[in-house]
Design a protein around this motif. Sequence first.
Motif, PDB file in Angstrom:
ATOM      1  N   ILE A 223       0.812  -1.296   0.017  1.00 39.06           N
ATOM      2  CA  ILE A 223      -0.042   0.003  -0.018  1.00 39.06           C
ATOM      3  C   ILE A 223       0.922   1.122   0.007  1.00 39.06           C
ATOM      4  O   ILE A 223       0.673   2.285  -0.863  1.00 39.06           O
ATOM      5  N   GLY A 227       0.444   2.441  -3.561  1.00 36.38           N
ATOM      6  CA  GLY A 227      -1.100   2.943  -3.353  1.00 36.38           C
ATOM      7  C   GLY A 227      -1.105   4.183  -4.181  1.00 36.38           C
ATOM      8  O   GLY A 227      -0.386   5.256  -4.043  1.00 36.38           O
ATOM      9  N   THR A 231      -6.070   5.982  -2.272  1.00 38.35           N
ATOM     10  CA  THR A 231      -6.241   4.634  -2.136  1.00 38.35           C
ATOM     11  C   THR A 231      -6.529   4.245  -0.445  1.00 38.35           C
ATOM     12  O   THR A 231      -5.831   4.925   0.368  1.00 38.35           O
ATOM     13  N   HIS A 233      -7.231   1.706   2.823  1.00 36.21           N
ATOM     14  CA  HIS A 233      -7.044   0.430   3.305  1.00 36.21           C
ATOM     15  C   HIS A 233      -7.551   0.129   4.550  1.00 36.21           C
ATOM     16  O   HIS A 233      -7.477   1.240   5.534  1.00 36.21           O
TER      17      HIS A 233
END
Length: 282
Positions: A223, A227, A231, A233
């Motif tokens: 990530i 990312g 983005t 998460h």
Amino acid sequence: MPSNKPRYQQVLEALERSIEAGEWKVGDRLPGELQLAERFGVSYMTVRHAIQHLDSSGLVRRIRGKGVFVADPPEERGTEPLALLLPQDWYSMDPFYFPLIVKGFQAEATLVSRRTVLADQSDRPNRYAGLISQKVAAVACVLLGQPDVHGMHQLLDQGVPVVAINKHPGARRIPTVAPDNFGGSYRATRYLMELGHRDLLFLAGPRDSIDAQERRKGFLEAIRRHGAPGTRHRVLEGGFVEESGLERGRLLAKKTPLPTAVVSASDVSAIGFIRALAEAGL
């Protein structure tokens, strides 16, 4: 079958006694798993676990599509067996992962004409004394759950070669074979983002598990590195068992927005998670 021993071990010993007493002779087919489960008052998975041990010891042989048969007495090969130590109740822990380890271990042992011994890490002092008395050539030990690393070191001190499957902080003296937990999780997460996913969920494993820790790090590092702006998460804590995935799936199904992709630290918990989403019609 009242006893303090694990149920599969009780079934295993009962089957050994029946074969030794002549209830089934060499070449005879054993009753099916469901029949044996009814006979002993256990689940068919418990019976399957016991038969896998019998197969490993050479007392029976399984023929695909035909059943399980009492085997001829093993030939004297003049070589010591190879032992595989598994976590206690390994079959119920993960009926997918551990049988693959057993199958691979037995296949490789066959290539070098070695018998195999399967054992779990219950009744530890007697277990290790038994391995030494059998003069095993070497031991492979799966270090999951709460492994007896001290016992592994005792075997080393007795001159028995030992190799560990999976990492453990207390097993630094033991040569180790381990999966690339970090890399696998990292690549899976990066692949999903390359497909365009921008809202990812990670189903974490137990915090005291090195495997789970490395898979979490792989997810978060992917990530961080790959990312795209925006983005998102999330991490849902839990365990490696199916029930844990089921609980987390049911919890997530009640929330919005849902993630567009999921990375799981465990295939078994992923099965439970998928079941929960299917129940919710997602």
